[in-house]
Write a protein that holds these residues in place. Structure first.
Motif, PDB file in Angstrom:
ATOM      1  N   THR A 103      49.097  30.689  47.175  1.00 49.39           N
ATOM      2  CA  THR A 103      48.879  31.709  48.107  1.00 49.39           C
ATOM      3  C   THR A 103      47.325  31.817  48.333  1.00 49.39           C
ATOM      4  O   THR A 103      46.305  31.299  47.289  1.00 49.39           O
ATOM      5  CB  THR A 103      49.281  33.186  48.018  1.00 49.39           C
ATOM      6  OG1 THR A 103      48.799  33.553  46.724  1.00 49.39           O
ATOM      7  CG2 THR A 103      50.664  33.126  47.790  1.00 49.39           C
ATOM      8  N   PRO A 104      46.429  31.991  49.415  1.00 51.66           N
ATOM      9  CA  PRO A 104      45.280  32.517  49.082  1.00 51.66           C
ATOM     10  C   PRO A 104      44.652  33.182  48.185  1.00 51.66           C
ATOM     11  O   PRO A 104      43.774  33.018  47.604  1.00 51.66           O
ATOM     12  CB  PRO A 104      44.930  33.300  50.767  1.00 51.66           C
ATOM     13  CG  PRO A 104      46.015  32.750  51.408  1.00 51.66           C
ATOM     14  CD  PRO A 104      47.371  32.526  50.714  1.00 51.66           C
ATOM     15  N   ARG A 105      45.375  34.351  47.767  1.00 50.57           N
ATOM     16  CA  ARG A 105      44.866  35.259  46.515  1.00 50.57           C
ATOM     17  C   ARG A 105      44.989  34.272  45.200  1.00 50.57           C
ATOM     18  O   ARG A 105      43.984  34.385  44.526  1.00 50.57           O
ATOM     19  CB  ARG A 105      45.783  36.384  46.653  1.00 50.57           C
ATOM     20  CG  ARG A 105      45.432  37.197  45.394  1.00 50.57           C
ATOM     21  CD  ARG A 105      44.018  37.890  45.494  1.00 50.57           C
ATOM     22  NE  ARG A 105      43.715  38.724  44.419  1.00 50.57           N
ATOM     23  CZ  ARG A 105      42.857  38.654  43.601  1.00 50.57           C
ATOM     24  NH1 ARG A 105      41.766  37.804  43.678  1.00 50.57           N
ATOM     25  NH2 ARG A 105      42.636  39.539  42.510  1.00 50.57           N
ATOM     26  N   GLU A 106      45.871  33.712  45.158  1.00 48.05           N
ATOM     27  CA  GLU A 106      45.949  32.796  43.980  1.00 48.05           C
ATOM     28  C   GLU A 106      45.021  31.480  44.104  1.00 48.05           C
ATOM     29  O   GLU A 106      44.440  31.390  42.961  1.00 48.05           O
ATOM     30  CB  GLU A 106      47.421  31.992  43.913  1.00 48.05           C
ATOM     31  CG  GLU A 106      48.582  33.213  43.701  1.00 48.05           C
ATOM     32  CD  GLU A 106      49.983  32.480  43.863  1.00 48.05           C
ATOM     33  OE1 GLU A 106      50.870  33.095  43.507  1.00 48.05           O
ATOM     34  OE2 GLU A 106      50.259  31.582  44.533  1.00 48.05           O
ATOM     35  N   ASP A 107      44.664  31.081  45.315  1.00 48.68           N
ATOM     36  CA  ASP A 107      43.809  30.130  45.431  1.00 48.68           C
ATOM     37  C   ASP A 107      42.352  30.742  44.869  1.00 48.68           C
ATOM     38  O   ASP A 107      41.620  30.006  44.097  1.00 48.68           O
ATOM     39  CB  ASP A 107      43.480  29.639  46.439  1.00 48.68           C
ATOM     40  CG  ASP A 107      42.460  28.709  46.893  1.00 48.68           C
ATOM     41  OD1 ASP A 107      42.358  27.527  46.297  1.00 48.68           O
ATOM     42  OD2 ASP A 107      41.590  28.910  47.673  1.00 48.68           O
ATOM     43  N   GLN A 108      42.045  32.008  45.154  1.00 48.85           N
ATOM     44  CA  GLN A 108      40.891  32.548  44.750  1.00 48.85           C
ATOM     45  C   GLN A 108      40.860  33.012  43.161  1.00 48.85           C
ATOM     46  O   GLN A 108      39.733  32.815  42.615  1.00 48.85           O
ATOM     47  CB  GLN A 108      40.710  34.035  45.607  1.00 48.85           C
ATOM     48  CG  GLN A 108      39.435  34.920  45.004  1.00 48.85           C
ATOM     49  CD  GLN A 108      39.685  36.224  45.919  1.00 48.85           C
ATOM     50  OE1 GLN A 108      40.554  36.658  46.609  1.00 48.85           O
ATOM     51  NE2 GLN A 108      38.792  37.045  45.534  1.00 48.85           N
ATOM     52  N   ILE A 109      42.034  33.487  42.816  1.00 50.33           N
ATOM     53  CA  ILE A 109      41.847  33.621  41.230  1.00 50.33           C
ATOM     54  C   ILE A 109      41.706  32.296  40.484  1.00 50.33           C
ATOM     55  O   ILE A 109      40.953  32.285  39.437  1.00 50.33           O
ATOM     56  CB  ILE A 109      43.432  34.496  40.724  1.00 50.33           C
ATOM     57  CG1 ILE A 109      43.436  35.638  41.262  1.00 50.33           C
ATOM     58  CG2 ILE A 109      43.433  34.298  39.471  1.00 50.33           C
ATOM     59  CD1 ILE A 109      44.752  36.145  41.418  1.00 50.33           C
ATOM     60  N   LEU A 110      42.361  31.341  41.090  1.00 55.53           N
ATOM     61  CA  LEU A 110      41.939  30.089  40.402  1.00 55.53           C
ATOM     62  C   LEU A 110      40.814  29.679  40.458  1.00 55.53           C
ATOM     63  O   LEU A 110      40.057  29.013  39.385  1.00 55.53           O
ATOM     64  CB  LEU A 110      43.167  28.939  40.842  1.00 55.53           C
ATOM     65  CG  LEU A 110      44.598  29.195  40.611  1.00 55.53           C
ATOM     66  CD1 LEU A 110      45.598  28.197  41.230  1.00 55.53           C
ATOM     67  CD2 LEU A 110      44.683  28.918  38.988  1.00 55.53           C
ATOM     68  N   LYS A 111      40.086  29.657  41.557  1.00 50.96           N
ATOM     69  CA  LYS A 111      38.691  29.180  41.917  1.00 50.96           C
ATOM     70  C   LYS A 111      37.759  30.186  40.729  1.00 50.96           C
ATOM     71  O   LYS A 111      36.822  29.763  40.281  1.00 50.96           O
ATOM     72  CB  LYS A 111      38.099  29.225  43.216  1.00 50.96           C
ATOM     73  CG  LYS A 111      38.793  28.345  44.230  1.00 50.96           C
ATOM     74  CD  LYS A 111      38.529  28.577  45.508  1.00 50.96           C
ATOM     75  CE  LYS A 111      38.914  27.378  46.609  1.00 50.96           C
ATOM     76  NZ  LYS A 111      38.417  27.783  47.761  1.00 50.96           N
TER      77      LYS A 111
END
Length: 149
Positions: A103-111
């Motif tokens: 998800t976009p939020r998970e992408d942000q967390i991983l980044k």
């Protein structure tokens, strides 16, 4: 970076092995399931502003062509020579790209977790033509390999 290149390409850091080794066992297992799309969002803009032409044809590999400068790679890759695992998805190519299938939020967390692994460190960037990155699930870490010597 202390020396900034004028062209793009894969960025390989010798400390990618150490960065992988410093992950917890749970993060290693998780990261090995991920892929990330590397993207250079500013290359075309900078080339245009500088009046430079970009090579749209084969740039050393049949998979390295076109002007999108986008490729999906495993977050953890295996070096085909050493057989060691290292972190590949770190730095600005992932910052400009995305982690796949999250998800976009998970992408942000991983980044927020992976991008700073390399970006705040002084480094010299080396660009080479190599194989398509892959992860061999049977490969080992540098520490594990060296501990057997």
């Amino acid at each position: 970076m202390t020396v900034v290149p004028e062209t793009g390409g894969d960025t390989i850091f010798a400390s990618g092995y150490e960065a992988y080794d410093r992950l917890s066992p749970a993060w290693k297992r998780f990261a090995e399931t991920l892929t990330a799309t590397h993207r250079n969002a500013t290359l075309k803009k900078l080339a245009s502003e500088g009046g430079d032409d970009l090579i749209s044809g084969d740039r050393g590999s049949p998979d390295n062509r076109g002007l999108d400068f986008e490729a999906s790679h495993p977050v953890i890759r295996t070096n085909p020579v050493t057989g060691w695992k290292s972190i590949m998805a770190a730095g600005h190519q992932v910052h400009d790209g995305r982690f796949d299938n999250v998800t976009p939020r998970e992408d942000q967390i991983l980044k927020e977790y992976f991008v700073p692994v390399f970006t705040p460190q002084p480094c010299n960037r080396i660009v080479s033509v190599g194989e398509k990155p892959y992860l061999d699930p049977n490969s080992t870490s540098r520490r594990a390999a060296l501990s057997k010597l």
